[in-house]
Design an enzyme around this catalytic site. Structure first.
Site, PDB file in Angstrom:
ATOM      1  N   LYS A   1      16.628 -41.456 -17.789  1.00 27.89           N
ATOM      2  CA  LYS A   1      15.487 -40.709 -17.265  1.00 27.89           C
ATOM      3  C   LYS A   1      14.403 -41.726 -16.915  1.00 27.89           C
ATOM      4  O   LYS A   1      14.286 -42.767 -17.588  1.00 27.89           O
ATOM      5  CB  LYS A   1      15.014 -39.730 -18.347  1.00 27.89           C
ATOM      6  CG  LYS A   1      13.933 -38.768 -17.912  1.00 27.89           C
ATOM      7  CD  LYS A   1      13.645 -37.762 -19.026  1.00 27.89           C
ATOM      8  CE  LYS A   1      12.512 -36.831 -18.681  1.00 27.89           C
ATOM      9  NZ  LYS A   1      12.260 -35.805 -19.711  1.00 27.89           N
TER      10      LYS A   1
ATOM     11  N   SER B   1      12.139 -31.165 -18.381  1.00 30.94           N
ATOM     12  CA  SER B   1      11.730 -32.145 -17.399  1.00 30.94           C
ATOM     13  C   SER B   1      12.830 -33.167 -17.086  1.00 30.94           C
ATOM     14  O   SER B   1      12.682 -33.926 -16.134  1.00 30.94           O
ATOM     15  CB  SER B   1      10.490 -32.891 -17.918  1.00 30.94           C
ATOM     16  OG  SER B   1      10.779 -33.600 -19.098  1.00 30.94           O
TER      17      SER B   1
ATOM     18  N   SER C   1      13.045 -30.446 -23.020  1.00 29.19           N
ATOM     19  CA  SER C   1      13.426 -31.052 -21.745  1.00 29.19           C
ATOM     20  C   SER C   1      14.858 -31.546 -21.655  1.00 29.19           C
ATOM     21  O   SER C   1      15.267 -32.032 -20.614  1.00 29.19           O
ATOM     22  CB  SER C   1      12.493 -32.213 -21.433  1.00 29.19           C
ATOM     23  OG  SER C   1      11.324 -31.693 -20.913  1.00 29.19           O
TER      24      SER C   1
HETATM   25  N1  GLN Z   1       8.355 -27.783 -20.660  1.00 31.35           N
HETATM   26  C1  GLN Z   1       7.742 -28.389 -21.787  1.00 31.35           C
HETATM   27  C2  GLN Z   1       6.436 -29.025 -21.397  1.00 31.35           C
HETATM   28  O1  GLN Z   1       6.087 -28.944 -20.272  1.00 31.35           O
HETATM   29  C3  GLN Z   1       8.647 -29.399 -22.399  1.00 31.35           C
HETATM   30  C4  GLN Z   1       8.746 -30.650 -21.621  1.00 31.35           C
HETATM   31  C5  GLN Z   1       9.394 -31.776 -22.352  1.00 31.35           C
HETATM   32  O2  GLN Z   1      10.153 -31.587 -23.308  1.00 31.35           O
HETATM   33  N2  GLN Z   1       9.104 -32.977 -21.890  1.00 31.35           N
HETATM   34  O3  GLN Z   1       5.753 -29.582 -22.184  1.00 31.35           O
END
Ligand code: GLN
Length: 436
Positions: free
Chosen positions: A34, A109, A133
């Site tokens: 990532k 994400s 995510s």
């Molecule tokens: N959707 C969640 C957020 O926006 C989790 C994102 C993540 O785990 N990086 O914080």
């Protein structure tokens, strides 16, 4: 081994990589990282214009570990800026498209990671989860996503979102693939004082009981509940599990607590990007320094990043800290107690992963920020507790995959993988047509 040309062609269509390695030599296996994990041969942007030109001089610990054990890094996967999002649409660069339907999101994400795991046979994608995510995109792209216990994998080389929640994990087409590689990245690392060597990995070869929290199923639409219930039947009848409904009262407070803790920590982490020591620089150095910082930050952070900086700064302000941040930390402790109480009796906890299938981009555009935040309601609780969890495909609706998410007590990743491996003997995952 896959060729660079094949990869470029696939990326043209699906946008899962921001950058692909210049050369792809032969190796034992291929993997991706990532784009919030540093890599010395490829840019690392975390999906932000602020880091658009950053070329780290070192590899993140997890990347280094996979390279050392014969892994070939294919490229850096697309994501929501700094991990802020659920659909990978909050990116300054390419937005990945779902491998089963390019009009739909990959989730976020770690959207690019899930897309790569789904489209490239035998691929291992390193993802990062703060509040879901890894699970969310795994569910939307029909792959498996393992989020280990907080501290199991070194965060050295990770561009922080919220330090007390960030966890590095893996996405792949099956639990079999993950079992082969996950142990390469775990363990203590002096460069990350929160990484742990103990307790060691605990292999499991038996599971008896699964708890399903009643509160988690409230308001989930029938198209998700039906395949989930069918999966429960398989677990009971064919895997011989005892499946029981339980109450986890604190679940309803997990989401507000998460967004307070996550944005509070994120707003301090992002303070370093001011155009001086870190991040993009401004051209006009003659302005007052306050204006200079504001200009650089306004021009280089996306809208969601600015929203989170404001939210997090507010919840940490003198006079508000007790009401928000400190209270959210208490909720986190109470939630951990709730889960531990369940795990005194049951081996694992199970819910659907997401409350809907991968949405279309046109529908995402109509969603408010609050609606987006609420879509994380099933993935946030285990992240808040720091407990390991695994999302695996459990059904298909309109040819789109649906995932279910197992949660285990701290350090019991072995139980998750055992459940996943047993599941894979009974349930066949669908591959997208374009898988290479
Ligand atoms: N959707 C969640 C957020 O926006 C989790 C994102 C993540 O785990 N990086 O914080």
């Amino acid at each position: 081994m896959i060729s660079r040309e094949e990869l470029l062609e696939l990326n043209e269509r699906y946008g899962m990589f921001y950058n692909i390695a210049d050369e792809l030599p032969d190796g034992d296996f291929h993997f991706s990282a990532k784009d919030n994990l540093t890599t010395k041969d490829l840019p690392t942007t975390a999906g932000s214009r602020m880091l658009g030109t950053y070329r780290p001089p070192f590899d993140a610990a997890a990347v280094e570990a996979l390279k050392k054990t014969g892994g070939i890094l294919l490229g850096k996967t697309s994501m929501d800026e700094f991990g802020f999002g659920t659909f990978s649409t909050n990116s300054a660069f390419d937005i990945p498209c779902n491998p089963f339907d390019t009009e739909r999101s990959c989730g976020g994400s770690s959207g690019g990671a899930a897309c790569a795991a789904s489209l490239i046979g035998g691929h291992i994608a390193l993802g990062v989860s703060t509040g879901g995510s890894i699970s969310c995109p795994a569910s939307f792209c029909g792959v498996v996503g393992l989020t280990p216990t907080y501290g199991r994998v070194s965060r050295y080389g990770l561009i922080d979102y919220a330090n007390s929640l960030d966890k590095i994990g893996m996405l792949a087409a099956s639990c079999k693939d993950i079992s082969k590689h996950i142990k390469k990245i775990i363990g203590e690392d002096p460069r990350d004082p929160t990484s742990c060597s103990h307790p060691p990995w605990h292999e499991r070869d038996e599971l008896n009981s699964i708890a399903v929290p009643r509160q988690a199923l409230d308001g989930i639409p029938k198209e998700i509940i039906s395949p989930f219930e069918e999966a429960l039947c398989i677990l009971k009848k064919e895997m011989g599990m005892n499946v029981e409904m339980v109450d986890v009262p604190m679940l309803r407070y997990a989401e507000p607590a998460y967004y307070v803790i996550a944005t509070s920590e994120a707003s301090t982490n992002l303070a370093r990007y001011g155009g001086m020591r870190y991040g993009a620089k401004g051209n006009d150095l003659d302005m007052h320094f306050d204006r200079y910082f504001s200009t650089v930050r306004s021009e280089n952070f996306g809208e969601e990043v600015k929203r989170r900086i404001m939210l997090g700064t507010y919840t940490r302000m003198v006079g508000f800290r007790d009401r928000y941040y400190i209270k959210a930390l208490r909720v986190r402790q109470a939630l951990i107690k709730d889960y531990e109480r369940i795990f005194e009796i049951h081996d694992l906890l199970l819910t659907p992963t997401m409350p809907f299938i991968a949405p279309r981009f046109k529908d995402i555009n109509m969603m408010s920020s609050l609606e987006t935040y609420l879509s994380d309601r099933l993935t946030i609780p285990p992240n808040l507790t720091g407990m390991p969890h695994l999302s695996i495909p459990c059904g298909y609706v309109e040819r789109m995959p649906i995932g279910m998410q197992f949660v285990a007590p701290h350090w019991e990743e072995g139980a998750l993988l055992y459940a996943g491996l047993e599941w894979e003997k009974l349930f066949e995952y669908h591959a997208p047509e374009d898988r290479i």
